[in-house]
Design a protein around this motif. Structure first.
Motif, mmCIF file in Angstrom:
data_model
loop_
_atom_site.group_PDB
_atom_site.id
_atom_site.type_symbol
_atom_site.label_atom_id
_atom_site.label_comp_id
_atom_site.label_asym_id
_atom_site.label_seq_id
_atom_site.Cartn_x
_atom_site.Cartn_y
_atom_site.Cartn_z
ATOM 1 N N GLU A 187 20.883 37.461 3.549
ATOM 2 C CA GLU A 187 21.318 37.407 4.946
ATOM 3 C C GLU A 187 20.921 36.497 5.971
ATOM 4 O OE1 GLU A 187 21.929 38.742 9.045
ATOM 5 O OE2 GLU A 187 19.987 38.682 8.061
ATOM 6 N N PRO A 188 19.477 36.356 5.758
ATOM 7 C CA PRO A 188 19.230 35.327 6.866
ATOM 8 C C PRO A 188 19.915 33.770 6.691
ATOM 9 C CG PRO A 188 17.308 36.438 5.934
ATOM 10 C CD PRO A 188 18.582 36.683 4.944
ATOM 11 N N ILE A 189 20.193 33.457 5.460
ATOM 12 C CA ILE A 189 20.925 32.147 5.048
ATOM 13 C C ILE A 189 22.333 32.230 5.619
ATOM 14 C CG2 ILE A 189 21.519 30.726 3.420
ATOM 15 C CD1 ILE A 189 18.818 30.494 3.785
ATOM 16 N N ARG A 190 23.099 33.581 5.489
ATOM 17 C CA ARG A 190 24.216 33.687 5.951
ATOM 18 C C ARG A 190 24.229 33.641 7.410
ATOM 19 N NH1 ARG A 190 23.961 37.966 2.397
ATOM 20 N NH2 ARG A 190 24.174 39.544 3.789
ATOM 21 N N ALA A 191 23.280 34.383 8.286
ATOM 22 C CA ALA A 191 23.518 34.240 9.480
ATOM 23 C C ALA A 191 23.019 32.782 10.173
ATOM 24 C CB ALA A 191 22.035 35.070 10.169
ATOM 25 N N ALA A 210 23.508 20.120 15.914
ATOM 26 C CA ALA A 210 23.167 21.377 15.396
ATOM 27 C C ALA A 210 21.965 21.613 14.308
ATOM 28 C CB ALA A 210 24.496 22.079 14.787
ATOM 29 N N LEU A 211 22.025 20.831 13.457
ATOM 30 C CA LEU A 211 20.905 21.191 12.348
ATOM 31 C C LEU A 211 19.434 20.888 13.044
ATOM 32 C CD1 LEU A 211 22.464 19.011 9.480
ATOM 33 C CD2 LEU A 211 22.196 21.664 9.695
ATOM 34 N N ASP A 212 19.503 20.057 14.295
ATOM 35 C CA ASP A 212 18.206 19.874 14.614
ATOM 36 C C ASP A 212 17.795 20.991 15.790
ATOM 37 O OD1 ASP A 212 17.691 17.263 13.484
ATOM 38 O OD2 ASP A 212 18.488 16.108 15.129
ATOM 39 N N THR A 213 19.076 21.784 16.362
ATOM 40 C CA THR A 213 18.563 22.711 17.500
ATOM 41 C C THR A 213 18.541 24.126 16.899
ATOM 42 O OG1 THR A 213 20.022 20.942 19.115
ATOM 43 C CG2 THR A 213 19.660 23.354 19.670
ATOM 44 N N VAL A 214 19.577 24.386 16.156
ATOM 45 C CA VAL A 214 19.515 25.645 15.556
ATOM 46 C C VAL A 214 18.312 26.015 14.715
ATOM 47 C CG1 VAL A 214 21.039 27.413 14.288
ATOM 48 C CG2 VAL A 214 22.180 25.944 15.791
ATOM 49 N N ALA A 215 17.625 27.167 15.046
ATOM 50 C CA ALA A 215 16.587 27.453 14.305
ATOM 51 C C ALA A 215 16.842 28.172 13.074
ATOM 52 C CB ALA A 215 15.573 28.324 15.190
ATOM 53 N N VAL A 216 15.887 28.121 11.941
ATOM 54 C CA VAL A 216 15.954 28.892 10.728
ATOM 55 C C VAL A 216 15.373 29.984 10.834
ATOM 56 C CG1 VAL A 216 15.617 28.811 8.279
ATOM 57 C CG2 VAL A 216 16.400 26.632 9.358
ATOM 58 N N GLU A 217 15.629 30.971 10.889
ATOM 59 C CA GLU A 217 15.064 32.386 11.223
ATOM 60 C C GLU A 217 14.669 33.342 9.840
ATOM 61 O OE1 GLU A 217 17.162 34.645 14.211
ATOM 62 O OE2 GLU A 217 16.821 32.926 15.716
ATOM 63 N N TYR A 235 19.073 31.063 -6.070
ATOM 64 C CA TYR A 235 19.116 31.474 -4.740
ATOM 65 C C TYR A 235 19.088 30.116 -4.053
ATOM 66 C CZ TYR A 235 14.138 30.398 -4.987
ATOM 67 O OH TYR A 235 12.904 29.744 -5.248
ATOM 68 N N VAL A 236 19.853 30.460 -2.730
ATOM 69 C CA VAL A 236 19.992 29.374 -1.435
ATOM 70 C C VAL A 236 18.942 29.462 -0.773
ATOM 71 C CG1 VAL A 236 21.664 28.523 0.235
ATOM 72 C CG2 VAL A 236 22.550 29.483 -1.951
ATOM 73 N N VAL A 237 18.311 28.124 -0.320
ATOM 74 C CA VAL A 237 17.438 28.204 0.672
ATOM 75 C C VAL A 237 17.845 27.341 1.789
ATOM 76 C CG1 VAL A 237 15.525 28.284 -0.952
ATOM 77 C CG2 VAL A 237 16.483 26.089 -0.289
ATOM 78 N N PRO A 238 17.293 27.270 2.991
ATOM 79 C CA PRO A 238 18.077 26.368 4.329
ATOM 80 C C PRO A 238 18.208 25.019 3.760
ATOM 81 C CG PRO A 238 16.210 28.042 4.966
ATOM 82 C CD PRO A 238 16.176 27.917 3.354
#
Length: 319
Positions: free
Chosen positions: A234-238, A312-319, A278-281
């Protein structure tokens, strides 16, 4: 853990290794012909595993068609080529019903869209009406002619090329068509060493003539099934959703939900290339620059879609 769980785990590990092996073999096989485009070849393979289609855009003569042919030659499936021209008709792509005087019935003669790998060469040379003949096949895996629906072969992938010069003699691809391509790639000119190496290979017999398949269609089907089962938490989907949302907030036209799906499918394939289930960021970030920009229309000419995705890749945080 039960014996059944252990067996399933072993089968999963084996399927993942097989899928990764197929991807690696195809990449290495294509590199027997194409020099200096390792990253682009990897992106094409991720699109293949992710059940996507590929658009190659660049100036003439940099190897777009040869790259598509090399990918197709790496499988033992049916390869079809469509040369798009201004006078090409939709039925030249899909096929047409022809009257058989002996049986006094109409028989459907399949067009070149019925292949496992279909090369649409110089796709922007044909008018939008002809280009639209691809839409149903690319999205739904079927073709409808005179009210009758025919399934295209499985697996099915379109690799299209278009030139970036002579825009006044070409047609812009509509967004509905662009959005159906998982990835859009640019090859660019090779550097001096790469071009010298390439010239040494092609001045005699071209290596494409000696290229043999390294994978079967069943290998590709199995690899696609394995890729589809790669875990996307779910965090990757988000994270993918937030990236798409950022483009919608900062552009005239942002990434569609189909684009978000394509991004995660490409990320699943990237995980397979890396041997992970599994997928990672990082998988998302590696694929975003080729999956997202062609779906975006920016508000000003100063802002490019590539720059917006990088932002977007620089700004959007990976949570």
């Amino acid at each position: 853990m039960t014996d059944t769980d252990t067996t399933r785990g072993r089968q999963s590990d084996s399927a993942l290794r097989d899928a990764s092996r197929v991807a690696t073999q195809v990449i290495e096989n294509v590199e027997e012909v194409i020099v200096g485009h390792h990253d682009e070849i990897e992106h094409i393979v991720t699109a293949l595993l992710g059940r996507g289609h590929i658009l190659l855009e660049d100036v003439p003569g940099v190897g777009k068609t040869m790259l598509a042919r090399s990918v197709a030659a790496s499988f033992d499936g049916e390869f079809k080529r469509i040369q798009f021209t201004p006078d090409l008709l939709p039925t030249d792509v899909t096929g047409v019903n022809v009257y058989n005087q002996k049986t006094q019935t109409f028989e459907f003669q399949r067009g070149p869209i019925f292949g496992n790998v279909v090369l649409g060469d110089e796709i922007n040379r044909a008018p939008p009406k002809t280009q639209s003949a691809l839409l149903e096949a690319m999205e739904e895996g079927q073709v409808t002619v005179d009210g009758t629906t025919y399934d295209v072969p499985d697996p099915f992938t379109v690799i299209a090329t278009q030139n970036t010069v002579e825009r006044n003699k070409a047609y812009d691809l509509p967004m509905a068509e662009l959005d159906r391509f998982m990835s859009k790639l640019h090859l660019g000119y090779p550097d001096a060493d790469e071009e010298t190496a390439m010239l040494g290979e092609v001045v005699g017999q071209h290596p494409i003539e000696e290229l043999s398949p390294v994978a079967t269609l069943e290998d590709l089907r199995a690899a696609r099934e394995t890729t589809a089962e790669v875990t996307v938490e779910e965090p990757i989907r988000a994270y993918a959703t937030r990236l798409a949302g950022y483009t919608r907030e900062h552009a005239q036209l942002g990434v569609s939900p189909r684009g978000s799906i394509s991004l995660l499918r490409a990320a699943q394939a990237r995980a397979v290339l890396e041997g992970r289930e599994y997928v990672v960021p990082d998988d998302v970030q590696r694929e975003a620059p080729v999956v997202l920009p062609h779906r975006i229309r920016t508000e000003t000419s100063e802002q490019t879609a590539d720059a917006l995705v990088a932002e977007a890749l620089d700004t959007v945080a990976v949570e």
